[in-house]
Structures are given as structure tokens and as C-alpha cells.
Design an enzyme around this catalytic site. Structure first.
Site, PDB file in Angstrom:
ATOM      1  N   LYS A   6       4.276 -11.768   6.094  1.00  0.00           N
ATOM      2  CA  LYS A   6       3.218 -11.964   7.095  1.00  0.00           C
ATOM      3  C   LYS A   6       2.347 -13.141   6.682  1.00  0.00           C
ATOM      4  O   LYS A   6       2.222 -13.482   5.499  1.00  0.00           O
ATOM      5  CB  LYS A   6       2.359 -10.719   7.299  1.00  0.00           C
ATOM      6  CG  LYS A   6       1.502 -10.273   6.106  1.00  0.00           C
ATOM      7  CD  LYS A   6       0.133 -10.954   6.022  1.00  0.00           C
ATOM      8  CE  LYS A   6      -0.517 -10.715   4.673  1.00  0.00           C
ATOM      9  NZ  LYS A   6      -1.600 -11.563   4.299  1.00  0.00           N
ATOM     10  N   ASP A 137      -1.808  -3.791   4.238  1.00  0.00           N
ATOM     11  CA  ASP A 137      -0.871  -4.622   5.001  1.00  0.00           C
ATOM     12  C   ASP A 137       0.428  -3.900   5.353  1.00  0.00           C
ATOM     13  O   ASP A 137       1.264  -4.444   6.074  1.00  0.00           O
ATOM     14  CB  ASP A 137      -0.500  -5.883   4.197  1.00  0.00           C
ATOM     15  CG  ASP A 137      -1.681  -6.807   3.988  1.00  0.00           C
ATOM     16  OD1 ASP A 137      -2.627  -6.763   4.799  1.00  0.00           O
ATOM     17  OD2 ASP A 137      -1.649  -7.583   3.015  1.00  0.00           O
TER      18      ASP A 137
END
Ligand code: C5P
Length: 298
Positions: A6, A137
Site C-alpha cells: 500500500k 494497516d
């Protein structure tokens, strides 16, 4: 399993909370830099074996402190199963401690793999809750695409984003530990050098239209100032990428990876070659986004 890295198109850091985390408003974006994770049952009583191949393997813990191993233990606990006996293999392409949620990605892959391996009766919403417990995350690594994250990053809503964006990922020497970067941010805020703030409204509009020339200048990362304070050499990398024609460039998450948004595929490949030739970076990768989250590939 295949699971993406990401980046944060925007990362706004709010107040430090009593639990030590910071309230965030972030826009996550999954890109096509992927780890491959294989999970197999092992003989009863043999425990967990973790093997890691690829770059930077020396920086990855191989015991139960690894988030991927913890993911299997936590999922088994939630399901009321005994401690799992597993063989986990991770082929790493996502930089380790690079600000791209590589450890979180591996944990997300293990969650999806174990759900399937154990034919577990747990739906996506419940799996996201297990993910959130493991790390801020991890839910996004399951979700993929482009999404807004609030809370400490674990509360997700999808963001409408048109088209495909082309990124050049600049890998830098060394690692940055996320807690150290947040601590440096706190120090800079307390000493008046940095201040939180800003809105993502313009970026959200630009993402809906999908023009990289509009999106690039709106990329924002509060933690960048902290990462630069700890690793000043990243400033030259950022400036070089922009001079070479990127529409925007930012430190990814807590760094030290830097990502540049290119005009399209050809521009990204040109930029990758030029950055690589500059001798400033450890390596470069071309990636596209958004891509899907953790996925079964066989
Ligand atoms: O959630 P995760 O374990 O990935 O977070 C790693 C560290 O990053 C935390 O221990 C904390 O120091 C910092 N962090 C934070 N605020 C967030 C997310 C992470 O301070 N929203």
C-alpha cells in the site's frame, strides 16, 4: 496468496490518543508490488515454520513475533481452535520496514489463507475485525483498491477512483521503524516545526476524474517531514524524481520508500530508468494502482 503493497495518497496525522496511536485521516491505495504467501498445514504438534525468501530477508523475524505468524494464532483463537501447526512461506517483493505495509500484507494473506485452509465459518466483516486487532494497516491489505482510513487507519470506506495510475517506487537504503517516525512527528509538532492540517477534498475530486497531472500535486503525507528529519537524503530523491518529470512524489507512509506518480506507462518506465541511473536509490519498481487486496492465486 498474492497480496499488494500500500501507499498513502494522503496521510493526515491527528492527535496522539491515550492508547499511544494517532488519529488518522488517510487515503490508502493498493499497488501491484506484491508478496506471495503460501500457507500449508503441518503435522500436529510441529508448531509454525516461517520461511522468507527475496530481498532484505535478514530484517524479517522468523518466530511468532512475525505478524504473519501472529495472524494465524489470532484467527485460531477467535475461531476457538487450538494453536495452529503451519508452514508459512513468504516470497517478499514489498520492501521490509519501507512504509508500504509489507508485514501487514503478509498477515492479511495468512488470514485469508487460513480461513480457506480450515474451511472456517467467518465472514469478511469478522475477518476485518481480526485484521484490525493485528495492526492498523492489515484491514486495508485485505480490502485493497483505494479507500479512506480513519480511526488509527483501520476504519475503511471505499473511494471512487477512475482509471489506472502508474507509479515509480524508489527503494532506499536502510529501514525506518514506524513508531520512531511517529515519535519524530510528535517532537516536530511539539517544537512548532510541523503542524497537522489540510483537507483531502480536492484530492478526492481529482481521484474521481483520474488525471495524474491533477492528482500528483495533491499527494500529501504529514509523516514525510518526520521521515526526512530522520533520513535527510530522501529529500534529494524526491527532488530528482520531480525534476525528471513526475507529477508528484512523496515518502510512502513512514518511509523510507519514495513513490512518484507518472503521466502513464511510458513516462513511468522512462522515469524508472532515469532514477535508477541517478545512483541515488537502491532500486526502482514500476507499479500500477489500484489493485485488489489479498487474493487466492491457487
Ligand atoms: O498498528 P501498527 O502495529 O501497524 O502500528 C505500528 C506503530 O505505529 C504503533 O505502535 C504506533 O507507534 C504507530 N502508529 C500510530 N498511529 C497510528 C498507526 C500507527 O502512532 N494510527
Amino acid at each position: 496468496m498474492s497480496v499488494p503493497a500500500k501507499i498513502n495518497l494522503s496521510l493526515r496525522v491527528g492527535a496522539r490518543r491515550p492508547d499511544g496511536y494517532h488519529d488518522l485521516s488517510t487515503i490508502f491505495h493498493a499497488i501491484s508490488l506484491r508478496d506471495e504467501v503460501t500457507v500449508e498445514s503441518a503435522p500436529a504438534g510441529s508448531g509454525r515454520t516461517l520461511e522468507v525468501t527475496g530481498g532484505q530477508v535478514d530484517d524479517v523475524p522468523l518466530d511468532d513475533s512475525n505478524l504473519a505468524a501472529r495472524a494465524s494464532i489470532e484467527l485460531a483463537r477467535v475461531l476457538g481452535l487450538p494453536e495452529p501447526d503451519l508452514r508459512i512461506h513468504i516470497a517478499k517483493s514489498i520492501p521490509v520496514a519501507g512504509g508500504m505495509a509489507g508485514g501487514s500484507a503478509d498477515a492479511a494473506a495468512v488470514l485469508v489463507a487460513c480461513r480457506r485452509l480450515w474451511s472456517a465459518d467467518i465472514d469478511d466483516a469478522a475477518l476485518l475485525q481480526v485484521a484490525a486487532k493485528l495492526g492498523s494497516d492489515v484491514p486495508f491489505s485485505l480490502h485493497g483498491g483505494t479507500a479512506r482510513g480513519t480511526g488509527r487507519g483501520e476504519m475503511l470506506t471505499s473511494v471512487l477512483a477512475r482509471g489506472e495510475l502508474h507509479w515509480v517506487v524508489a527503494l532506499n537504503e536502510g529501514t525506518l521503524q514506524t513508531p520512531a517516525v511517529y515519535a519524530e512527528w510528535d517532537r516536530l509538532v511539539e517544537s512548532g516545526v510541523a503542524a497537522p492540517g489540510g483537507s483531502d477534498d480536492d484530492l478526492l475530486v481529482a481521484l474521481r476524474h483520474g488525471d495524474p497531472a491533477d492528482i500528483g500535486p495533491l499527494l500529501a503525507n504529514d509523516l514525510q517531514v518526520a521521515a526526512l528529519s530522520l533520513k535527510p537524503a530522501l529529500q534529494t530523491v524526491l527532488e530528482t524524481g520531480l525534476e525528471l518529470g513526475a507529477h508528484g512524489g512523496i515518502v510512502s507512509g513512514s518511509g523510507p520508500t519514495v513513490v512518484f506518480l507518472a503521466d502513464g506507462r511510458d513516462a513511468a518506465l522512462d522515469l524508472a530508468v532515469a532514477l535508477s541511473g541517478s545512483g541515488l536509490v537502491r532500486g526502482v519498481r514500476h507499479a500500477v494502482g489500484p489493485v485488489a487486496g489479498a487474493q487466492v492465486i491457487r
